[in-house]
Design an enzyme around this catalytic site. Sequence first.
Site, PDB file in Angstrom:
ATOM      1  N   TYR A 124       0.821  -1.217   0.000  1.00 42.81           N
ATOM      2  CA  TYR A 124       0.000   0.000   0.000  1.00 42.81           C
ATOM      3  C   TYR A 124       0.854   1.267   0.000  1.00 42.81           C
ATOM      4  CZ  TYR A 124      -4.189  -2.747   1.098  1.00 42.81           C
ATOM      5  OH  TYR A 124      -5.236  -3.623   1.066  1.00 42.81           O
ATOM      6  N   LYS A 191       3.937 -13.764   6.047  1.00 44.50           N
ATOM      7  CA  LYS A 191       3.998 -14.859   5.071  1.00 44.50           C
ATOM      8  C   LYS A 191       5.485 -15.066   4.761  1.00 44.50           C
ATOM      9  CE  LYS A 191       1.855 -17.674   2.177  1.00 44.50           C
ATOM     10  NZ  LYS A 191       0.950 -18.759   2.550  1.00 44.50           N
TER      11      LYS A 191
END
Length: 360
Positions: A124, A191
């Site tokens: 973002y 992740k």
Amino acid sequence: MLTKVTLIMGDGIGPEIAEAARRCIDATGAAIEWDIQQAGVDVMETAGTPLPEATLESIRKNGIALKAPITTPLGTGFRSVNVHLRQVFELYACIRPCKSYKGVRSLYDNIDLVIVRENTEDLYAGIEFEKGTHETLELIDWLNAHGKRKIGPNTGISIKPISVEGTERIVKFAFDYARRMGRSKVTSVHKANIMKHTDGLWLEVSRQMAQRYPDIEFEDRIVDNMCMQLVQKPELYDVLVMPNLYGDILSDLCAGLVGGLGVAPGANIGKKGAIFEATHGSAPKYKGQNKVNPAALILSGVLMLRHLGMENQADALENAVAAVIEEGKYVTYDMKPDRNDLTAAGTREMADAIIARINK
Ligand code: NAD
């Protein structure tokens, strides 16, 4: 002495819920002086901007604001006020508590967790390269020369920056928050098994930071597993800290777990200020109808009172909101089993019921 707080009225349903929240906070006796300011599409015509300088100056001066939702103007050339505020005041931490309140229709009744979302980095960050442009083709050439995988020319690219400094700052914030709020565990979400140089860095920094907080339990979860765990046993989680993208998605997931937008408060906190606001938007179709639920902004006010160290007032306000919701009589349409229930309270009447509880 009175603490000055900027109250941003917003647009759409903003002014109605801002007024409800102000009245409820005042009813607690909190020593607050409101500095009322405008932002959003309503003020854009007169001020020529959705974010007038006077509003920015007020937040700069007071360092703290309660903000009603603002419509993101489309096709006007103005950028989102919310994004602008985040950048100007370096609001790097987004806090989203998700708590079960009795009387809210939801699948669970025992959730009390807080999402701490990094607000400035990750996918973002706005570092994007459009398919087919000269710069993008240059970048693809460079990546093909230096990377292991080949990328075709018809590809758009978004960059995911995760820095040591940005990660340290947010993970430290999460541990400090846990300590201050008497919470016992921080879970770092990532992740790292796939994105070794971004999420891997995140995990490594999280682990290092955890060593500085031996009084707080630490664990990590891979984001997909985290989603399953949150659906299966959300009561096991306490403070969750995560990068921007996962934070955006999991905040909504957790808001859904506790009954939706009506009870989802939030805070954006940074070095240059703190802005408290509901998770939901400006719901323009309900503007001026005295219809929508003010609880999420009022609960954002609870977070603000705690931030200001006004714990007694925060407890009084939160207990009053919880009692009114549990009773289920003076609540807005969205909290009734039948959304067309004609006995549903209006925004003002729900605020009146909360104030009556505070004064009881
Ligand atoms: P929204 O949250 O305004 O509305 C989504 C749904 O929830 C609608 O059905 C709405 O009627 C309902 N809803 C929202 N708040 C409610 C409340 N307090 N009580 C009862 N029902 C409620 O989302 P949207 O329609 O996607 O966005 C509308 C505008 O708000 C957009 O311009 C968006 O960019 C903006 N927005 C602003 C903020 C902010 O200021 N922080 C956050 C999200 C969206």
